[in-house]
Design an enzyme around this catalytic site. Structure first.
Site, PDB file in Angstrom:
ATOM      1  N   ARG A  39       0.827  -1.210   0.000  1.00 14.92           N
ATOM      2  CA  ARG A  39       0.000   0.000   0.000  1.00 14.92           C
ATOM      3  C   ARG A  39       0.859   1.255   0.000  1.00 14.92           C
ATOM      4  O   ARG A  39       0.466   2.276  -0.575  1.00 14.92           O
ATOM      5  CB  ARG A  39      -0.941  -0.014   1.199  1.00 14.92           C
ATOM      6  CG  ARG A  39      -2.109  -0.944   0.950  1.00 14.92           C
ATOM      7  CD  ARG A  39      -3.078  -0.967   2.078  1.00 14.92           C
ATOM      8  NE  ARG A  39      -4.342  -1.551   1.653  1.00 14.92           N
ATOM      9  CZ  ARG A  39      -5.268  -1.993   2.490  1.00 14.92           C
ATOM     10  NH1 ARG A  39      -5.065  -1.933   3.790  1.00 14.92           N
ATOM     11  NH2 ARG A  39      -6.382  -2.500   2.023  1.00 14.92           N
ATOM     12  N   LYS A 199     -18.297 -14.682   4.062  1.00 15.56           N
ATOM     13  CA  LYS A 199     -19.714 -14.398   4.330  1.00 15.56           C
ATOM     14  C   LYS A 199     -20.514 -14.025   3.085  1.00 15.56           C
ATOM     15  O   LYS A 199     -20.100 -13.182   2.316  1.00 15.56           O
ATOM     16  CB  LYS A 199     -19.811 -13.221   5.299  1.00 15.56           C
ATOM     17  CG  LYS A 199     -19.265 -13.513   6.670  1.00 15.56           C
ATOM     18  CD  LYS A 199     -19.425 -12.284   7.506  1.00 15.56           C
ATOM     19  CE  LYS A 199     -18.959 -12.510   8.938  1.00 15.56           C
ATOM     20  NZ  LYS A 199     -18.965 -11.238   9.664  1.00 15.56           N
ATOM     21  N   GLY A 352      -8.893  -7.999   0.424  1.00 17.24           N
ATOM     22  CA  GLY A 352      -7.629  -8.130   1.135  1.00 17.24           C
ATOM     23  C   GLY A 352      -7.076  -9.536   1.082  1.00 17.24           C
ATOM     24  O   GLY A 352      -5.898  -9.749   0.765  1.00 17.24           O
ATOM     25  N   GLY A 375     -13.474  -3.754   0.897  1.00 16.84           N
ATOM     26  CA  GLY A 375     -14.852  -3.287   1.030  1.00 16.84           C
ATOM     27  C   GLY A 375     -15.187  -2.209   0.006  1.00 16.84           C
ATOM     28  O   GLY A 375     -16.285  -2.210  -0.569  1.00 16.84           O
TER      29      GLY A 375
HETATM   30  P1  ADP Z   1     -11.527 -11.035   0.937  1.00 15.42           P
HETATM   31  O1  ADP Z   1     -10.701 -10.373   2.017  1.00 15.42           O
HETATM   32  O2  ADP Z   1     -10.700 -11.422  -0.232  1.00 15.42           O
HETATM   33  O3  ADP Z   1     -12.745 -10.236   0.569  1.00 15.42           O
HETATM   34  P2  ADP Z   1     -12.975 -12.616   2.882  1.00 15.42           P
HETATM   35  O4  ADP Z   1     -12.425 -11.758   3.965  1.00 15.42           O
HETATM   36  O5  ADP Z   1     -14.392 -12.512   2.542  1.00 15.42           O
HETATM   37  O6  ADP Z   1     -12.088 -12.397   1.550  1.00 15.42           O
HETATM   38  O7  ADP Z   1     -12.727 -14.145   3.231  1.00 15.42           O
HETATM   39  C1  ADP Z   1     -11.451 -14.665   3.472  1.00 15.42           C
HETATM   40  C2  ADP Z   1     -11.476 -15.710   4.540  1.00 15.42           C
HETATM   41  O8  ADP Z   1     -12.432 -16.716   4.258  1.00 15.42           O
HETATM   42  C3  ADP Z   1     -10.145 -16.400   4.645  1.00 15.42           C
HETATM   43  O9  ADP Z   1      -9.624 -16.179   5.935  1.00 15.42           O
HETATM   44  C4  ADP Z   1     -10.480 -17.889   4.469  1.00 15.42           C
HETATM   45  O10 ADP Z   1      -9.793 -18.713   5.368  1.00 15.42           O
HETATM   46  C5  ADP Z   1     -11.946 -17.936   4.759  1.00 15.42           C
HETATM   47  N1  ADP Z   1     -12.568 -19.073   4.106  1.00 15.42           N
HETATM   48  C6  ADP Z   1     -12.737 -19.278   2.797  1.00 15.42           C
HETATM   49  N2  ADP Z   1     -13.328 -20.467   2.569  1.00 15.42           N
HETATM   50  C7  ADP Z   1     -13.569 -21.012   3.776  1.00 15.42           C
HETATM   51  C8  ADP Z   1     -14.179 -22.233   4.213  1.00 15.42           C
HETATM   52  N3  ADP Z   1     -14.665 -23.116   3.336  1.00 15.42           N
HETATM   53  N4  ADP Z   1     -14.271 -22.449   5.538  1.00 15.42           N
HETATM   54  C9  ADP Z   1     -13.789 -21.562   6.412  1.00 15.42           C
HETATM   55  N5  ADP Z   1     -13.194 -20.403   6.070  1.00 15.42           N
HETATM   56  C10 ADP Z   1     -13.082 -20.126   4.756  1.00 15.42           C
HETATM   57 MG    MG Z   2     -10.922 -10.336   4.186  1.00 13.46          MG
END
Ligand code: ADP
Ligand code: MG
Length: 395
Positions: A39, A199, A352, A375
């Site tokens: 960053r 989520k 992230g 976000g």
């Molecule tokens: P990003 O930051 O890319 O938007 P998120 O924060 O929504 O992604 O999600 C990332 C997290 O989701 C990671 O820590 C990963 O371990 C978790 N994750 C992904 N698939 C699973 C799963 N099947 N069970 C539990 N955790 C998961």
């Molecule tokens: Mg995340």
């Protein structure tokens, strides 16, 4: 500037002026030092442009979530790292605002950089307090917002101050808006959206936005289990966001009526526990037995998704396909990451954890755009108005 539409720092008269630059320097710290400095590096083009044009720069960012002044979240390590990355004289201010900070800012010479303390040391920051915005505005003649990753929050340093000084978008902001607009507004088709991560509720707005607009939406990660629960499948001990099940059910009904293809995993990799050393099993199907949790998409799903990604003209990816931090459950995210990297279409990755996954797999520079906003990039492609962007005048 090609659909970007906002006042750009390129067109700002900055010579001999003092510029307050909001950057997103919210970097991970490891043992009191900057861990990943991406960053900071991403902020350099705007910083160097301002310095080359003879401006002095007062740099402001938040770092983590301090509860008031917290020495562990001082900007000192960021200022130190920045000093290594530029030839500028970089100093750290004795606070965020106030007489002492004003005096330090007043001493800056063209090309100098003053890093303010963590903006969230001031309680007024997250409240978008007009008094704090005013105090920030007294530090400079011009405001340049380059902190795309913070634009979804109406804070004093991202939104409030923009109404008090002549305001321009920085180069990173400009590039983020241009790249994400391409996905949101006029993508070359087929457009494929890949969503994963923890989520459904974080991402349902994006699904809604792209159903009927994208050709395909591919789902992975823990969020898939809210869909499976909605379909009445067994999810075992998988992470299921209960709040998301109702949304998932509605999305499934909408998808029935839509021309878009919504793909869910067809196979899984299961673990006993959320740990690297746990017992692992491949499941040719999606009904998770009791005592197991689904922690990655399976090989058939990864191959299916990869085939589809290869045909896309535009790809937007947010959220890992599994618990990629744990070695036995990284393969699905790696396969999708490799497919995105190899795709001939225009590829944009946000989030992230998705960005961290791409970096870990050595694929970060193989996509067309790796967004610095998690976000913020989601809210932007959803079509929400971002307060920090709205506050920048139109060109
Ligand atoms: P990003 O930051 O890319 O938007 P998120 O924060 O929504 O992604 O999600 C990332 C997290 O989701 C990671 O820590 C990963 O371990 C978790 N994750 C992904 N698939 C699973 C799963 N099947 N069970 C539990 N955790 C998961
Ligand atoms: Mg995340």
């Amino acid at each position: 500037m090609g659909g970007f539409g906002k006042a750009s720092v390129r067109d700002a008269e900055v010579t001999g002026r003092r510029v307050l630059m909001r950057a997103d320097l919210n970097v991970p710290l490891e043992n009191g030092k900057v861990g990943d400095d991406n960053r900071i590096r991403a902020s350099l083009p705007t910083l160097e442009l301002l310095r080359e044009r003879g401006a002095s720069v007062v740099l402001v960012s938040h770092l983590g979530r301090p509860n008031g002044e917290d020495p562990a979240l001082s900007m000192k390590p960021v200022a130190d790292r920045l000093g290594e990355l530029t030839s500028a004289e970089v100093s750290l201010a004795p606070g965020v605002v106030g007489p002492e900070v004003e005096a330090t800012a007043g001493d800056l010479k063209p090309g100098d950089v003053l890093v303010l303390e963590n903006s969230r040391f001031e309680p007024g920051e997250t409240k978008n307090d007009p008094e704090l915005a005013k105090a920030l505005a007294t530090l400079a003649d011009i405001f340049v917002n380059d902190a795309f990753g913070s634009t979804h929050r109406a804070h004093a340093s991202t939104e409030g101050v923009a109404h008090l000084l002549p305001t321009y978008a920085g180069l990173l902001m400009e590039q983020e808006l241009t790249e994400l607009s391409k996905v949101r507004d006029d993508p070359e088709r087929p457009l494929i959206i890949i969503l994963g991560g923890a989520k459904v509720t974080d991402k349902v707005g994006v699904i809604d936005r792209f159903l009927d607009f994208a050709q395909e939406i591919l789902i992975g990660g823990a969020m898939a289990f809210s869909f499976f629960r909605a379909e009445g499948r067994d999810t075992g001990n998988s992470l299921v966001e209960d709040e998301g099940v109702e949304s998932a059910r509605r999305v499934l009904a909408d998808a029935e009526k839509s021309d878009s293809i919504l793909e869910l995993p067809e196979d899984l990799v299961l673990g006993r526990e959320f740990e690297a050393g746990t017992e692992v099993q491949e499941l040719n199907g999606i009904d998770v037995p009791e005592g197991w949790m689904g922690l990655d998409i399976g090989a058939n799903t990864a191959a299916n998704y990869s085939r589809r990604i290869a045909r896309a003209k535009t790809v937007f990816w947010n959220g890992p396909m599994g618990a990629f931090e744990l070695d036995p459950f990284a393969a699905g995210t790696r396969a999708v990451g490799e497919a995105v990297a190899a795709a001939s279409g225009h590829t944009v990755v946000g989030g992230g954890d998705s960005a961290a996954a791409m970096a870990e797999f050595g694929l970060a520079d193989k996509v067309d755009w790796l967004s610095t906003g998690g976000g913020a990039s989601l809210e932007f492609v959803e079509g929400k108005k971002l307060p920090g962007v709205e506050a920048i005048p139109d060109a």
